[in-house]
Design an enzyme around this catalytic site. Structure first.
Site, PDB file in Angstrom:
ATOM      1  N   LYS A  58       7.115  -7.287  -4.402  1.00 61.76           N
ATOM      2  CA  LYS A  58       7.271  -6.955  -2.983  1.00 61.76           C
ATOM      3  C   LYS A  58       8.705  -6.464  -2.751  1.00 61.76           C
ATOM      4  CE  LYS A  58       3.098  -7.841  -1.739  1.00 61.76           C
ATOM      5  NZ  LYS A  58       2.244  -6.718  -1.380  1.00 61.76           N
ATOM      6  N   ARG A 104       9.487 -12.260  -4.621  1.00 64.24           N
ATOM      7  CA  ARG A 104       9.481 -13.319  -3.596  1.00 64.24           C
ATOM      8  C   ARG A 104       9.289 -14.717  -4.181  1.00 64.24           C
ATOM      9  NH1 ARG A 104       6.575  -9.931   1.341  1.00 64.24           N
ATOM     10  NH2 ARG A 104       8.534  -9.014   2.011  1.00 64.24           N
ATOM     11  N   ARG A 143      -0.121   3.452  10.165  1.00 62.05           N
ATOM     12  CA  ARG A 143      -1.386   4.188  10.104  1.00 62.05           C
ATOM     13  C   ARG A 143      -1.623   4.996  11.377  1.00 62.05           C
ATOM     14  NH1 ARG A 143      -1.402  -0.060   6.678  1.00 62.05           N
ATOM     15  NH2 ARG A 143      -2.871  -0.141   4.944  1.00 62.05           N
ATOM     16  N   GLN A 154      -2.495  -1.040   0.027  1.00 57.08           N
ATOM     17  CA  GLN A 154      -1.719   0.210  -0.042  1.00 57.08           C
ATOM     18  C   GLN A 154      -2.368   1.176  -1.026  1.00 57.08           C
ATOM     19  OE1 GLN A 154       2.340  -0.931  -0.847  1.00 57.08           O
ATOM     20  NE2 GLN A 154       2.669  -1.636   1.250  1.00 57.08           N
ATOM     21  N   LYS A 171       3.073  -3.866  11.810  1.00 51.89           N
ATOM     22  CA  LYS A 171       3.705  -2.809  11.002  1.00 51.89           C
ATOM     23  C   LYS A 171       2.654  -1.962  10.299  1.00 51.89           C
ATOM     24  CE  LYS A 171       6.583  -4.137   7.568  1.00 51.89           C
ATOM     25  NZ  LYS A 171       6.233  -3.591   6.255  1.00 51.89           N
ATOM     26  N   SER A 183      -4.921  -4.469  -3.503  1.00 49.40           N
ATOM     27  CA  SER A 183      -3.829  -3.833  -2.776  1.00 49.40           C
ATOM     28  C   SER A 183      -4.359  -2.880  -1.720  1.00 49.40           C
ATOM     29  CB  SER A 183      -2.921  -3.049  -3.739  1.00 49.40           C
ATOM     30  OG  SER A 183      -2.091  -2.185  -3.000  1.00 49.40           O
ATOM     31  N   ASP A 195       1.767 -11.359   2.741  1.00 49.28           N
ATOM     32  CA  ASP A 195       3.134 -11.193   3.262  1.00 49.28           C
ATOM     33  C   ASP A 195       3.704 -12.474   3.862  1.00 49.28           C
ATOM     34  OD1 ASP A 195       3.200  -8.559   2.504  1.00 49.28           O
ATOM     35  OD2 ASP A 195       2.521  -7.796   4.440  1.00 49.28           O
TER      36      ASP A 195
HETATM   37  C1  S3P Z   1       0.311  -3.388   3.350  1.00 49.51           C
HETATM   38  C2  S3P Z   1      -0.288  -3.923   2.241  1.00 49.51           C
HETATM   39  C3  S3P Z   1       0.293  -5.010   1.446  1.00 49.51           C
HETATM   40  C4  S3P Z   1       1.415  -5.710   2.188  1.00 49.51           C
HETATM   41  C5  S3P Z   1       2.345  -4.730   2.838  1.00 49.51           C
HETATM   42  C6  S3P Z   1       1.595  -3.887   3.850  1.00 49.51           C
HETATM   43  C7  S3P Z   1      -0.357  -2.291   4.077  1.00 49.51           C
HETATM   44  O1  S3P Z   1       0.826  -4.464   0.252  1.00 49.51           O
HETATM   45  O2  S3P Z   1       2.130  -6.535   1.304  1.00 49.51           O
HETATM   46  O3  S3P Z   1       3.396  -5.410   3.490  1.00 49.51           O
HETATM   47  O4  S3P Z   1       0.058  -1.985   5.203  1.00 49.51           O
HETATM   48  O5  S3P Z   1      -1.303  -1.732   3.524  1.00 49.51           O
HETATM   49  P1  S3P Z   1      -0.061  -4.318  -1.084  1.00 49.51           P
HETATM   50  O6  S3P Z   1      -1.084  -3.319  -0.847  1.00 49.51           O
HETATM   51  O7  S3P Z   1       0.921  -3.893  -2.138  1.00 49.51           O
HETATM   52  O8  S3P Z   1      -0.603  -5.697  -1.355  1.00 49.51           O
END
Ligand code: S3P
Length: 450
Positions: A355, A359, A39, A182, A34, A180, A328
């Site tokens: 999340k 969780r 990306r 993200q 995913k 993180s 995750d």
């Molecule tokens: C992800 C980063 C993670 C992960 C999410 C996907 C990504 O989140 O939990 O399912 O694709 O960069 P966080 O950056 O909030 O840890």
């Protein structure tokens, strides 16, 4: 056999009913990663030329990202059997969308897009579903504001995000307060639109798919220890992307096959990027029988075939450095811990509370329904393993969290009566076809209301 239903499910609700006594055997091809699928669309859209993607995850989350770029004028063919062709428009080629961009349940789409959109000369609005609209967005809007971006959130710091146009962003050096990927990726994408080098430092290693893919697309990325930097004004060149099978989806089968009796599963071409393999490290530390063969590169990402067989697990104290690498996979790992000999202790994982659901609380609630003893901690959980003895069945609410739904489906392999899991529609966000794939492998799962 069916679970005794004390509270009938709401009409149209997706429910999994899983009977015990199954096992898992054979080859399981889990869908594409995913994180990498999101990306691939984003960088493919910003590149010059056509990007061909294979193995794209046709789940609701990555399709939401695809839809957002179509709404910004990017021509995208597919997906057809995981194949997508993106006609890149270049870093400055996106067009203003006509309405809000709805990314549904997808936190990665919202946070990464927020950075990318902060650098555009048009305004945009990002909206999501009820779960995503409760998740914290200040973690991206605050550092973006330091770059000169103007992004409005609700007073609670949540979506909708209203992003105002900017002429140019200012490059910053940012020390992330939390681990993180993200947030890191959001700032790197914004950094493409900044006047200099934007550098992000992380307190612990997180997934590095953005960095790897930027390099594949010809954009220089400078790394120095825990710091990663991009230069504004960099251009991207289209490049083919082959998406590995998602280790986060493989995790359910790794756990299921470890706790079932007589299980033997082969998961081909699973991504084993070192920033994602916490689940393998933790399960192996618990004694799991997981073999990696045929290790190779799939473009910028390493992959391997994973073979997993039943074993007797033991509880462990989960090393804190593994937490971001397995972030995750904890819902599935909690089920493994419940089946292990002795106690498992997780700390340093407060991020699990923000999340798709909380969780820690939701898993503890579901495990309590099955008679599994846990102690909830502010940043983790203590789980009393039952050393291979079974727990009872019952009704569990996934709270619309895909990974919780799939984890409790696998929990039936350690139960003595059926488990019914509520609110499973969001399994489609990351793992379309989960129930039929799992059923084909030997899990006694039935999907109701689909
Ligand atoms: C992800 C980063 C993670 C992960 C999410 C996907 C990504 O989140 O939990 O399912 O694709 O960069 P966080 O950056 O909030 O840890």
């Amino acid at each position: 056999m069916s679970a005794s239903v004390e509270h009938p499910s709401t009409p149209g609700e997706r429910v999994f009913r899983v009977t015990p006594g199954g096992t898992l055997r054979g080859e399981v091809r889990v869908p594409g990663d995913k994180s990498i699928s999101h990306r691939a669309i984003m960088l493919g859209a910003l590149a010059e030329g056509d990007t061909e993607v294979a193995g794209f995850l046709e789940g609701a989350d990555s399709l939401a990202t695809l839809g957002a770029f179509r709404a910004m004028g990017v021509e995208i063919e597919g997906p057809h059997d995981g194949r997508v062709r993106i006609r890149g428009v270049g870093v400055d080629g996106l067009r203003a969308p006509e309405g809000p961009l709805d990314v549904g349940n997808a936190g990665t789409a919202m946070r990464l897009l927020c950075g990318l959109l902060a650098g555009q000369r048009f305004s945009s609005t990002l909206v999501g579903d009820a779960s995503l609209s409760r998740r914290p967005m200040k973690r991206v809007t605050e550092p973006l504001a330091r770059m000169g971006a103007r992004v409005e959130t609700t007073s609670a710091g949540t979506a909708p995000l209203v992003i105002h146009p900017t002429e140019a962003l200012t490059a910053v050096r940012y020390d992330m307060p939390m681990a993180s990927a993200q947030v890191k990726s959001c700032l790197l994408l914004a950094g493409l639109y900044a006047d200099g080098e934007t550098c992000v430092s992380e307190p612990a290693v997180t997934r590095d798919h953005t960095e790897r893919m930027l390099v594949t697309f010809g954009c220089p990325v400078r790394s120095d220890g825990a710091t990663v930097c991009v230069r504004g004004g960099s251009r991207l060149q289209a490049a083919p992307v082959e998406v590995p099978a998602d280790i986060s989806s493989a995790a359910f089968f790794l756990v299921g096959a470890s706790i079932a009796q007589g299980a033997d599963v082969l998961l081909p071409a699973v991504g084993i990027n070192p920033t994602r393999i916490g689940v393998l490290n933790i399960l192996r530390a618990m004694g799991a029988d997981i073999e990696l063969t045929n290790q190779r590169d799939c473009g910028a990402e390493p992959v391997a075939d994973l073979r997993v067989r039943s074993t007797r697990l033991r509880g462990i104290e989960i090393p804190m450095d593994q937490v971001p690498l397995a972030i995750d996979e904890f819902p599935a790992l909690f089920i493994a811990a419940a089946h292990a000999e002795g106690e498992t202790l997780l700390t340093g994982a407060a991020e699990l509370r923000v999340k798709e659901s909380d969780r820690i609380a939701v898993m503890a609630g579901g495990m309590a329904q099955l008679g599994i003893e846990t102690q909830v901690l502010p940043d983790g959980i203590r789980i009393q393993g039952r050393a291979g003895a079974s727990w009872h069945g019952g009704i569990v609410d996934s709270h619309g969290d895909h990974r919780i739904a799939m984890s409790f489906a696998m929990a039936a392999l350690g139960a003595d009566s059926p488990i019914e899991i509520r609110d499973c529609a969001n399994v489609n966000t990351s793992f379309p076809g989960f129930a039929s794939l799992a059923a084909g492998t030997g899990l006694g799962i039935e999907e109701l209301g689909a």
